[in-house]
Write a protein that holds these residues in place. Structure first.
Motif, PDB file in Angstrom:
ATOM      1  N   ASN A   1      29.466  -3.964  19.790  1.00 46.42           N
ATOM      2  CA  ASN A   1      30.697  -4.716  19.524  1.00 46.42           C
ATOM      3  C   ASN A   1      31.872  -3.923  20.080  1.00 46.42           C
ATOM      4  O   ASN A   1      32.589  -3.231  19.364  1.00 46.42           O
ATOM      5  CB  ASN A   1      30.869  -4.951  18.019  1.00 46.42           C
ATOM      6  CG  ASN A   1      31.882  -6.040  17.735  1.00 46.42           C
ATOM      7  OD1 ASN A   1      32.821  -6.229  18.491  1.00 46.42           O
ATOM      8  ND2 ASN A   1      31.675  -6.762  16.646  1.00 46.42           N
ATOM      9  N   TYR A   2      32.044  -4.056  21.373  1.00 45.44           N
ATOM     10  CA  TYR A   2      33.003  -3.219  22.093  1.00 45.44           C
ATOM     11  C   TYR A   2      34.439  -3.471  21.638  1.00 45.44           C
ATOM     12  O   TYR A   2      35.221  -2.540  21.453  1.00 45.44           O
ATOM     13  CB  TYR A   2      32.857  -3.492  23.589  1.00 45.44           C
ATOM     14  CG  TYR A   2      33.674  -2.593  24.473  1.00 45.44           C
ATOM     15  CD1 TYR A   2      33.324  -1.259  24.652  1.00 45.44           C
ATOM     16  CD2 TYR A   2      34.791  -3.069  25.148  1.00 45.44           C
ATOM     17  CE1 TYR A   2      34.067  -0.424  25.468  1.00 45.44           C
ATOM     18  CE2 TYR A   2      35.539  -2.251  25.971  1.00 45.44           C
ATOM     19  CZ  TYR A   2      35.178  -0.931  26.124  1.00 45.44           C
ATOM     20  OH  TYR A   2      35.909  -0.115  26.928  1.00 45.44           O
TER      21      TYR A   2
ATOM     22  N   ASN B   1      24.919  -2.645  27.448  1.00 45.35           N
ATOM     23  CA  ASN B   1      25.152  -1.803  26.274  1.00 45.35           C
ATOM     24  C   ASN B   1      25.294  -0.329  26.637  1.00 45.35           C
ATOM     25  O   ASN B   1      26.103   0.391  26.048  1.00 45.35           O
ATOM     26  CB  ASN B   1      24.014  -1.997  25.266  1.00 45.35           C
ATOM     27  CG  ASN B   1      24.164  -3.267  24.454  1.00 45.35           C
ATOM     28  OD1 ASN B   1      25.012  -3.361  23.574  1.00 45.35           O
ATOM     29  ND2 ASN B   1      23.365  -4.268  24.759  1.00 45.35           N
ATOM     30  N   ALA B   2      24.485   0.137  27.600  1.00 42.45           N
ATOM     31  CA  ALA B   2      24.617   1.524  28.048  1.00 42.45           C
ATOM     32  C   ALA B   2      25.999   1.764  28.643  1.00 42.45           C
ATOM     33  O   ALA B   2      26.626   2.806  28.407  1.00 42.45           O
ATOM     34  CB  ALA B   2      23.525   1.837  29.073  1.00 42.45           C
ATOM     35  N   THR B   3      26.487   0.790  29.416  1.00 37.82           N
ATOM     36  CA  THR B   3      27.833   0.898  29.976  1.00 37.82           C
ATOM     37  C   THR B   3      28.875   0.935  28.867  1.00 37.82           C
ATOM     38  O   THR B   3      29.846   1.702  28.923  1.00 37.82           O
ATOM     39  CB  THR B   3      28.108  -0.291  30.910  1.00 37.82           C
ATOM     40  OG1 THR B   3      27.136  -0.309  31.952  1.00 37.82           O
ATOM     41  CG2 THR B   3      29.496  -0.194  31.522  1.00 37.82           C
ATOM     42  N   GLY B   4      28.685   0.105  27.837  1.00 35.96           N
ATOM     43  CA  GLY B   4      29.624   0.084  26.725  1.00 35.96           C
ATOM     44  C   GLY B   4      29.718   1.404  25.993  1.00 35.96           C
ATOM     45  O   GLY B   4      30.808   1.837  25.605  1.00 35.96           O
ATOM     46  N   ILE B   5      28.577   2.066  25.808  1.00 35.96           N
ATOM     47  CA  ILE B   5      28.567   3.366  25.125  1.00 35.96           C
ATOM     48  C   ILE B   5      29.356   4.394  25.929  1.00 35.96           C
ATOM     49  O   ILE B   5      30.194   5.134  25.387  1.00 35.96           O
ATOM     50  CB  ILE B   5      27.119   3.846  24.912  1.00 35.96           C
ATOM     51  CG1 ILE B   5      26.385   2.905  23.944  1.00 35.96           C
ATOM     52  CG2 ILE B   5      27.097   5.273  24.368  1.00 35.96           C
ATOM     53  CD1 ILE B   5      24.898   3.159  23.876  1.00 35.96           C
ATOM     54  N   ARG B   6      29.085   4.445  27.237  1.00 41.63           N
ATOM     55  CA  ARG B   6      29.798   5.415  28.072  1.00 41.63           C
ATOM     56  C   ARG B   6      31.307   5.149  28.075  1.00 41.63           C
ATOM     57  O   ARG B   6      32.119   6.070  27.992  1.00 41.63           O
ATOM     58  CB  ARG B   6      29.253   5.367  29.497  1.00 41.63           C
ATOM     59  CG  ARG B   6      27.862   5.968  29.657  1.00 41.63           C
ATOM     60  CD  ARG B   6      27.533   6.203  31.119  1.00 41.63           C
ATOM     61  NE  ARG B   6      27.456   4.952  31.863  1.00 41.63           N
ATOM     62  CZ  ARG B   6      26.333   4.292  32.101  1.00 41.63           C
ATOM     63  NH1 ARG B   6      25.190   4.754  31.623  1.00 41.63           N
ATOM     64  NH2 ARG B   6      26.340   3.175  32.801  1.00 41.63           N
ATOM     65  N   LYS B   7      31.686   3.868  28.156  1.00 50.13           N
ATOM     66  CA  LYS B   7      33.103   3.525  28.261  1.00 50.13           C
ATOM     67  C   LYS B   7      33.865   3.813  26.980  1.00 50.13           C
ATOM     68  O   LYS B   7      34.995   4.304  27.022  1.00 50.13           O
ATOM     69  CB  LYS B   7      33.247   2.058  28.666  1.00 50.13           C
ATOM     70  CG  LYS B   7      32.824   1.769  30.093  1.00 50.13           C
ATOM     71  CD  LYS B   7      32.936   0.304  30.443  1.00 50.13           C
ATOM     72  CE  LYS B   7      34.373  -0.127  30.533  1.00 50.13           C
ATOM     73  NZ  LYS B   7      34.502  -1.522  31.005  1.00 50.13           N
TER      74      LYS B   7
END
Length: 696
Positions: A24-25, A122-128
Motif C-alpha cells: 500500500n504505497y 512490489n519489489a519496486t515499491g519497497i525500494r522506492k
C-alpha cells in the motif's frame, strides 16, 4: 482458435482482485509524512520512529509474500493436474485433448506472468519507499532496515527478491508445451541453447530475466560497461534497434577498444629506457605513461557528449588523433625531445573513445545481444592489455630507415600508428552510422503492427500494469502529491559533473573510491615494473613484457571463476570486502624488507595484488550498477563516465606518485610508492565496513 482464447483468458484474469495484496504505497507515504512531521530531536526518538515505520513495512511485505506463496501453490497444483492429463492424452494419442492442454498451459502461463509482474511492482515499491524515507528524513532508514532483516531467518524481505518456485513452474510450462507440440522430442535431449518458440514461453523468460538478478559469467562481465539495465522492459524502440543493428559496426567498435588498450600498455616495458635515452631519469616513465591518462580526463567528457549525436565521426576523430599521437611518440627519439614524446602521449589520451564504445553498445545493440556485446567489451579490453606488453617484447631490433630510428623505444609508436591507419580505413568502409536518438520516435510509429510478436508479448502483461494504477498499487508515476513535472525532473539525466556528483549517495561514493583504489594499485605496480625489475633483478625489456603479458592473461579466467562460481556462492559485498583485504595483503608482500629482495617475493606479491584487484573491479562495478541513481543511467554524465573518470584520475595520481618518488632514488621507489597504495587500500576497507549494510 488460440488468438480468440488468449484475449478472453486475459480479461478473466483481470477480474481477480489483486489490489489489496500490493504494497500500500500511498498509505505508506501518508504514514511517512506523519512520522516525519514529528521527527525526533534525539537518537532515542529517531530510533523509535524507525522501528515503528519498519514494523509497518514488515506487515506490508508479509501480506505480499503470503499471497505470493498462496498463488504459487494454486498454480503448482494446476500444473500437477495438467501433467497427469498430458501423460494420459499422449498415451491415447488424443490430438483434440492435446490441443486443449496447450491452451490450458498457456492460461497458466498468463497467470504466472501476472504473478511475476505483481512481484516486480512490489519489489519496486519497497525500494522506492525506503529511498524516499532516506531522502526526506534527517536520518536514514535503509541501512537499519536492511541490516536487521536481510539475513534474519524469520524476515520476509528476501522472499520478495527470491523466486525459487516461479523458476520451477516456468520450466514445467516450457517443457510441457515443447513436448505437446512435438511428442517425439524431449527438451532435455535438445542442445543447451534450445528454446521453445511459444509466445507465452518467450514472455515468461523475458519477465523472469527482468526479475532475477542473474550471476552468469556474461552478466558479471557486462557490469563493466555500466549500461546493464536489468529492469528494462522491451519497447517498440527496440525493434528500431534490431533493424539498425550492424554486426560489422559492433566489431569495429570493439576493435577500437582493443587497440586503445594495446596502445596504453605497449609502452610500459620500454618507457623507462626511452626516458633515459632522452637524458631524463628512468622514473620519468610515470609522467610518460600518465600523460595519456591526464588527457583522457577531458576527452572522456567531450566524447561522451559527442556520442549523443554521432558514433562514426568521434571514432574517426579518435583514430586520427591516436595516429598523430603515436607518430609524435616515435619521432621524439630522432628529435631528441622529451616534449615531443609527452605531447605524443597527450594526443593519444585525447583520442580515447571508450565513452563512445560504451554508448554504442548501450544504444544500438539489441537487448538479446547486449549481454554478449558487453562481455565482448570487457574481453577486448583484457586481451588488449595482454597483447600490448607482449608486442613490446618482440621489438629487439635497432635500425634506421631514411634517418628514422627503429628500436625498442620507437617501434611501439610506429606499430600503433600503422594499426590506427589500417583501422581508420576499415572504419571508413565498414562502419554504418545508426539512426540518431531523436529519430527513434518518428520511425517507431510505423513499427506497431497487429502481427508484431514483440508487441503481443508485451500486451500479455499490460493488464496487470493497468491494475496497478489504483490507490493501493505502485506505478511508475509515483502516486501521491508529486506533480508530473517533478516526476520528469526525477528521471532526466544529469546535465553537468557537479549535478552528477550531487546525485551520488554514500554507497556510490564508496564504490567509486574503491574503484579509484584498485586502479591506483594496479597502475603503481604496472607502470613502475620496468624500473623496479631492472634495478633489483636486471630484467630485460623482453622479460618485463612477458611478465606483464602473463598478468594480463589472468583477467578472463579470473572473471570466469568469479562470475560462474563465486558469485553463486557468496554475496557481491562479501566478495568485495575479501578482495579488498587480499589486495592489501598483496601490497604488503611487495614491500622491500631487511632481507634480500627476491623474484618470487616480487612476482607473488604483484600477482596476488593484480588478481585480487581484477576480482574487485568486477564485483565493484556489479554493485555500482545496482546502487547508482536512475538519472545516471543515461545522458552525457552517466555512471560509465563517472567510473571512467575515477579510474583515469587514479592512474594520473599513481603515475605522478612514481615520478615524484623517483627523486628519492630508485632504491626507495618501491616502498615509497607502495606506502600510499596500502593506506588508500586500508581506507577503502574502513569505508566498506561502515557502508556494508547499504550495499545490496
Amino acid at each position: 482458435m488460440i488468438r480468440l482464447v488468449l484475449p478472453i483468458i486475459s480479461c478473466l484474469l483481470d477480474a481477480f482482485p489483486l489490489s489489496s495484496y500490493y504494497i500500500n504505497y500511498k498509505m505508506m507515504k501518508r504514514k511517512m509524512k506523519t512520522y516525519l512531521q514529528v521527527q525526533g530531536t534525539n537518537e532515542e526518538e529517531q530510533a523509535l520512529i524507525r522501528k515503528q515505520f519498519a514494523r509497518l513495512l514488515d506487515w506490508q511485505i508479509e501480506k505480499t509474500v503470503l499471497f505470493l506463496l498462496e498463488q504459487q501453490g494454486h498454480l503448482a497444483a494446476r500444473l500437477r493436474v495438467l501433467g497427469e492429463e498430458r501423460e494420459a492424452a499422449k498415451e491415447r494419442m488424443d490430438s483434440r485433448q492435446i490441443s486443449g492442454l496447450v491452451d490450458a498451459y498457456r492460461m497458466v502461463g498468463l497467470e504466472l506472468l501476472k504473478l511475476l509482474e505483481f512481484v516486480q511492482i512490489n519489489a519496486t515499491g519497497i525500494r522506492k519507499i525506503l529511498k524516499k524515507f532516506d531522502k526526506r528524513a534527517a536520518y536514514k532508514l535503509t541501512d537499519y532496515y536492511v541490516a536487521s532483516r536481510a539475513n534474519h531467518p524469520y524476515s520476509q524481505l528476501q522472499q520478495v527478491f527470491r523466486h525459487v518456485g516461479i523458476g520451477a513452474m516456468v520450466g514445467a510450462i516450457t517443457r510441457s508445451l515443447g513436448e505437446l507440440k512435438d511428442e517425439t522430442k524431449s527438451l532435455y535431449d535438445e542442445p543447451a541453447g534450445f528454446h521453445v518458440g511459444d509466445p507465452i514461453v518467450q514472455s515468461l523468460k523475458a519477465a523472469q530475466e527482468r526479475l532475477t538478478n542473474s550471476t552468469t559469467f556474461l552478466k558479471f562481465m557486462a557490469k563493466a560497461v555500466q549500461f546493464d539495465k536489468e529492469d528494462e522492459i522491451p519497447s517498440v524502440a527496440d525493434d528500431v534497434i534490431v533493424q539498425q543493428y550492424h554486426v560489422l559496426s559492433l566489431l569495429l567498435n570493439l576493435g577500437s577498444t582493443f587497440l586503445y588498450m594495446v596502445n596504453t600498455y605497449i609502452i610500459v616495458p620500454s618507457a623507462d629506457k626511452y626516458a633515459y635515452s632522452l637524458g631524463a631519469a628512468p622514473t620519468l616513465c610515470g609522467v610518460i605513461i600518465g600523460s595519456m591518462a591526464v588527457a583522457q580526463l577531458g576527452s572522456s567528457i567531450y566524447f561522451s557528449a559527442w556520442s549523443n549525436k554521432s558514433y562514426f565521426r568521434p571514432l574517426v576523430f579518435s583514430s586520427i588523433v591516436l595516429l598523430v599521437g603515436n607518430v609524435l611518440y616515435a619521432l621524439a627519439y630522432n628529435f631528441n625531445s622529451l616534449t615531443v614524446l609527452i605531447l605524443g602521449r597527450l594526443f593519444c589520451g585525447l583520442g580515447s573513445a571508450r565513452a563512445v564504445n560504451r554508448r554504442y553498445i548501450s544504444d544500438w545493440v539489441p537487448l538479446k545481444k547486449r549481454l554478449q556485446a558487453s562481455a565482448g567489451f570487457v574481453s577486448a579490453s583484457a586481451v588488449g592489455m595482454a597483447v600490448g606488453p607482449a608486442l613490446a617484447g618482440l621489438f629487439e631490433i635497432n635500425k634506421s630507415f631514411f634517418s628514422i630510428t627503429l628500436n625498442s623505444s620507437t617501434l611501439p609508436g610506429w606499430v600503433m600508428a600503422v594499426s590506427w591507419l589500417v583501422y581508420l580505413l576499415l572504419l571508413w568502409v565498414g562502419f554504418k552510422e545508426p539512426l540518431r536518438n531523436d529519430d527513434i520516435t518518428d520511425s517507431s510509429s510505423h513499427l506497431v503492427k497487429p502481427g508484431n510478436l514483440h508487441a503481443r508479448n508485451h500486451a500479455l502483461t499490460h493488464p496487470l500494469l493497468d491494475h496497478s494504477k489504483n490507490a493501493n498499487s505502485i506505478n511508475h508515476e509515483d502516486p501521491g502529491n508529486e506533480s508530473g513535472s517533478d516526476f520528469e525532473k526525477s528521471k532526466r539525466p544529469a546535465t553537468s559533473l557537479v549535478e552528477a556528483y550531487k546525485l551520488l549517495t554514500m554507497p556510490v561514493k564508496v564504490q567509486l573510491f574503491i574503484y579509484f583504489m584498485l586502479k591506483y594499485a594496479m597502475e603503481i605496480l604496472l607502470s613502475e615494473s620496468s624500473v623496479v625489475t631492472a634495478y633489483y633483478f636486471d630484467w630485460s625489456t623482453r622479460s618485463v613484457a612477458l611478465f606483464l603479458a602473463l598478468l594480463g592473461l589472468t583477467v578472463l579466467p579470473v572473471n570466469y571463476l568469479v562470475g560462474s562460481y563465486l558469485s553463486n556462492m557468496f554475496e557481491d559485498r562479501q566478495i568485495l570486502f575479501a578482495s579488498e583485504l587480499i589486495t592489501c595483503l598483496g601490497i604488503m608482500v611487495c614491500f622491500v624488507g631487511p632481507v634480500p629482495y627476491t623474484v618470487p617475493q616480487y612476482v607473488s606479491g604483484v600477482l596476488i595484488t593484480f588478481v585480487a584487484a581484477e576480482v574487485l573491479e568486477g564485483v565493484n562495478l556489479s554493485l555500482l550498477s545496482k546502487v547508482m541513481s536512475e538519472r545516471l543511467a543515461r545522458g552525457t554524465y552517466n555512471n560509465g563516465l563517472l567510473s571512467t573518470e575515477a579510474g583515469t584520475l587514479a592512474r594520473v595520481v599513481a603515475d605522478g606518485t612514481i615520478t615524484l618518488a623517483g627523486y628519492l632514488g630508485t632504491g626507495l621507489l618501491l616502498n615509497v610508492t607502495l606506502t600510499p597504495t596500502l593506506l588508500i587500500g586500508i581506507l577503502s576497507l574502513i569505508a566498506t565496513f561502515y557502508s556494508y549494510n547499504s550495499l545490496f
